[in-house]
Design an enzyme around this catalytic site. Structure first.
Site, PDB file in Angstrom:
ATOM      1  N   ASP A 240      54.560  37.011  47.413  1.00 51.35           N
ATOM      2  CA  ASP A 240      53.222  37.413  46.969  1.00 51.35           C
ATOM      3  C   ASP A 240      52.204  36.874  47.981  1.00 51.35           C
ATOM      4  O   ASP A 240      51.991  35.676  48.070  1.00 51.35           O
ATOM      5  CB  ASP A 240      52.973  36.808  45.577  1.00 51.35           C
ATOM      6  CG  ASP A 240      51.810  37.454  44.855  1.00 51.35           C
ATOM      7  OD1 ASP A 240      50.865  37.891  45.533  1.00 51.35           O
ATOM      8  OD2 ASP A 240      51.858  37.519  43.616  1.00 51.35           O
ATOM      9  N   HIS A 334      53.519  49.511  44.188  1.00 44.52           N
ATOM     10  CA  HIS A 334      52.377  48.597  44.252  1.00 44.52           C
ATOM     11  C   HIS A 334      51.938  48.337  45.694  1.00 44.52           C
ATOM     12  O   HIS A 334      50.740  48.345  46.002  1.00 44.52           O
ATOM     13  CB  HIS A 334      52.770  47.281  43.563  1.00 44.52           C
ATOM     14  CG  HIS A 334      51.661  46.289  43.453  1.00 44.52           C
ATOM     15  ND1 HIS A 334      50.625  46.430  42.547  1.00 44.52           N
ATOM     16  CD2 HIS A 334      51.414  45.145  44.137  1.00 44.52           C
ATOM     17  CE1 HIS A 334      49.796  45.398  42.675  1.00 44.52           C
ATOM     18  NE2 HIS A 334      50.251  44.602  43.627  1.00 44.52           N
TER      19      HIS A 334
END
Lengths: 426, 426
Positions: A240, A334
């Protein structure tokens, strides 16, 4: 200078060299090799209420404790520094009757406390002592102002247009009691007791001027848990922050910070923080196969490489198709939707903490991401990206935005100045 | 052997040398000096679902990640090892219809998972991947049985008398929903994501056999935050664990562990864990002056030395009086009341985590101590000490016991065996 190098090297989501400990030239092994097994509290400053930072000649701290970020500077701390192992976010509302004068006095107290704690010193004469054995542990304290602050202090004319409320997103499920706030404080440190100590000291400083509106706790990986510095992983197991802008980028400052000559003047070198408590629906997510998860994200889970090939740093090939003619990176993946170059150059610096508050009222994990992103202008950073995600992100079935805040974070305080002084005494 | 030395050196509340990292002979500086600034996920095992522990020839882990405790052994892990930075406590009740057979299968699954995770391996084919870059990070997983377990599995005759419910204490304010439970799992690790990963994996293992009854999160200092290993500090700022028995004590095993020939036979080399969620009334405590706090505890806050003089390791002089004839260590001081030699030799090994769940419903910090103590017999360990505290401890005005559990923790599993096998297949 070692301290400066921390700020430069430790960028969120990007490997850090933890330069301060390296620069000390003292290995962990050498330090620990001299420690006996008898338990003397050698780090404590016997008997005194306060405690001073260890002088250079005293026993050196080990790597985690000795990390130190600077309070004074062009920008506030807690924006470009590396992710810390522990974090607290807390929002305050000004108390009834408290106005500009009380707010100014509070920011003065807060700045003085933050400067002391970030140097590894005691908060003041009534310090709780919780942090006294540890070093600064890369503590950062960051202060911001919410929309409501300006009305309560008679400073409406100074309220930046960028603080206008975020648009509603159809997938939002926001708890107002845990959203917004007149004042916002972000605390991060690599030691949980150091972070807790700072939280309590800053709460005490609030006195009768402000009351806690909400408070959240978060965490990241402990320094040294991985073989080498790498992009952080979140509680879904994804890397992330792979595409985070880097301070070395030519347009980094332009995207993240308000220019020195920007508007309003008191926000020079400041930034806007969007805070979202994003619950992860882990019971659902973890039922997906690895392949299904990777299709949702558009990257490989193990190493963050795009599904179009390469490694984590390889540019994603959005046009690549498989033998059947389907896009290798699905249209609703995403990572495809959030690509900065498909969002008018929108870029934000993401610097989150994970959170986990046990089992929620619905029986599922109350866990996810305290998403914090930084940008010069939310309307060119967070908002356009979230609009696109709101319309068609495959990840949206597995997350839920449960709280939201938007805060104006002024530039760093010069020596002798407190954070927000240019607003409150301008 | 390095792994064994961790178990020996890292005693709760006692300095640790973190021997495994020292033994590697690789300094943090050397490791980090080779890391570039480009963010390659070198630790990840590209593409595979599972992930293996790094072979000896691969990039060595740094100190925090490489810490490893052993799953197999005379005792279960998580009792004598040093305090870890992050912890989860979780209690399960057997599901309706689940009995001895389902419980045995569950303990077998749990043991296999614990062994894999403590070695830094993936949980299995559906691993969440959250821990995959980190080393074992001194992960420990410990399993215990509560009073209710034996009735639900038809094993009443095997229930130890030591599991009889604890007596009521007048100062208890227990939440039954967060107390007790058929099964108890203690997870500790020096990395928050490693601990969370283990929690999720073990929850998943429970399947339809058991349901979470309650779950709590805790923390301790990050390794390396202090200049040298020292007794832990709690959220009141006190050194906590100064008088903990040490493995080197001649009567350590006798006090902490059930003898190999003890009763019941399946508890050989096991121990009993008393778990108390002790809320600290920090808003009240922090209003006390340092002197008043030290009178409550009977020790100096900075260094843990008795008020009668000396340093942390000095024996407390209970008879010492000041010029006015008053005891220097007040009669109701916490450290006086809990002195083992004034409690018929009662001794327990305290190995707690601090907790902090934000602001409670009453507006005060929901923070304190996840008190966990270990003893061969609760009626000679926790109970007599708590009875005395309940009657006259000066500290009791500043704490509140909000949850309680008592669990029989069997001895460690031999290779090829699972924890509790001697009970469930006996």
């Amino acid at each position: 200078m070692a301290d400066q190098s921390i700020q430069e090297a430790r960028t969120p989501g990007v490997p850090t060299t933890r330069s301060s400990s390296d620069a000390s030239g003292i290995s962990r092994r050498a330090l620990l090799g001299t420690a006996g097994a008898t338990g003397l509290a050698l780090g404590a400053a016997g008997g005194a209420v306060g405690y001073a930072a260890a002088p250079a000649s005293a026993t050196p701290l080990t790597s985690v404790g000795s990390g130190r970020a600077m309070f004074h500077g062009k920008h506030q701390p807690g924006i470009t520094e590396g992710l810390q192992a522990r974090g607290h976010l807390v929002a305050f509302d000004l108390a009834p009757g408290a106005g500009r004068r009380e707010a100014a006095a509070l920011l003065r107290r807060w700045s003085a406390t933050a400067e002391r704690l970030m140097a590894g010193e005691a908060a003041g004469h009534d310090d709780t002592g919780v942090a006294q054995d540890a070093g600064p542990s890369s503590l950062t304290v960051t202060f911001g102002f919410g929309y409501g602050f300006f009305g309560r202090t008679g400073l409406e004319k100074q309220r930046p247009a960028a603080l206008d409320p975020l648009p509603d997103f159809s997938s939002d499920r926001l708890d107002k009691a845990r959203s917004d706030g007149d004042l916002w404080v972000q605390i991060g440190a690599d030691d949980a007791l150091v972070a807790f100590h700072a939280l309590r000291a800053l709460q005490k400083d609030a006195g009768s001027a402000a009351r806690v509106r909400w408070q959240m706790n978060g965490f990241n990986r402990t320094p040294g848990a991985t073989a080498r510095p790498m992009t952080a992983r979140n509680l879904m197991g994804q890397l992330d922050g792979t595409r985070n802008p880097k301070p070395a980028d030519a347009d980094f400052d332009q995207r993240i910070f308000v220019p020195a000559a920007g508007e309003p003047a008191w926000m020079a070198n400041g930034s806007y923080a969007v805070v979202r408590r994003i619950r992860m629906l882990l019971d659902d997510w973890e039922q997906l196969s690895l392949t299904a998860q990777e299709q949702v994200i558009g990257r490989r889970k193990a190493d963050g490489a795009p599904l179009s090939g390469g490694d984590e740093t390889t540019e994603m090939d959005l046009d690549k198709a498989d033998a059947k003619g389907d896009y290798v990176v699905p249209l609703n993946a995403h990572a495809r939707i959030t690509r900065p170059d498909r969002n008018g150059g929108a870029a934000m610096l993401r610097r989150p903490f994970s959170y986990h508050d046990g089992i929620g009222a619905d029986g599922t994990p109350d866990a996810g991401l305290l998403f914090i992103c930084w940008q010069a202008d939310p309307l060119r950073g967070f908002v356009p990206v979230q609009r696109k995600l709101d319309r068609g992100d495959a990840l949206s079935a597995y997350i839920r935005h449960e709280a939201s805040g938007l805060f104006a974070v002024p530039g760093g305080a010069a020596k002798g100045e407190y954070v927000g002084q240019r607003l409150l005494e301008g």
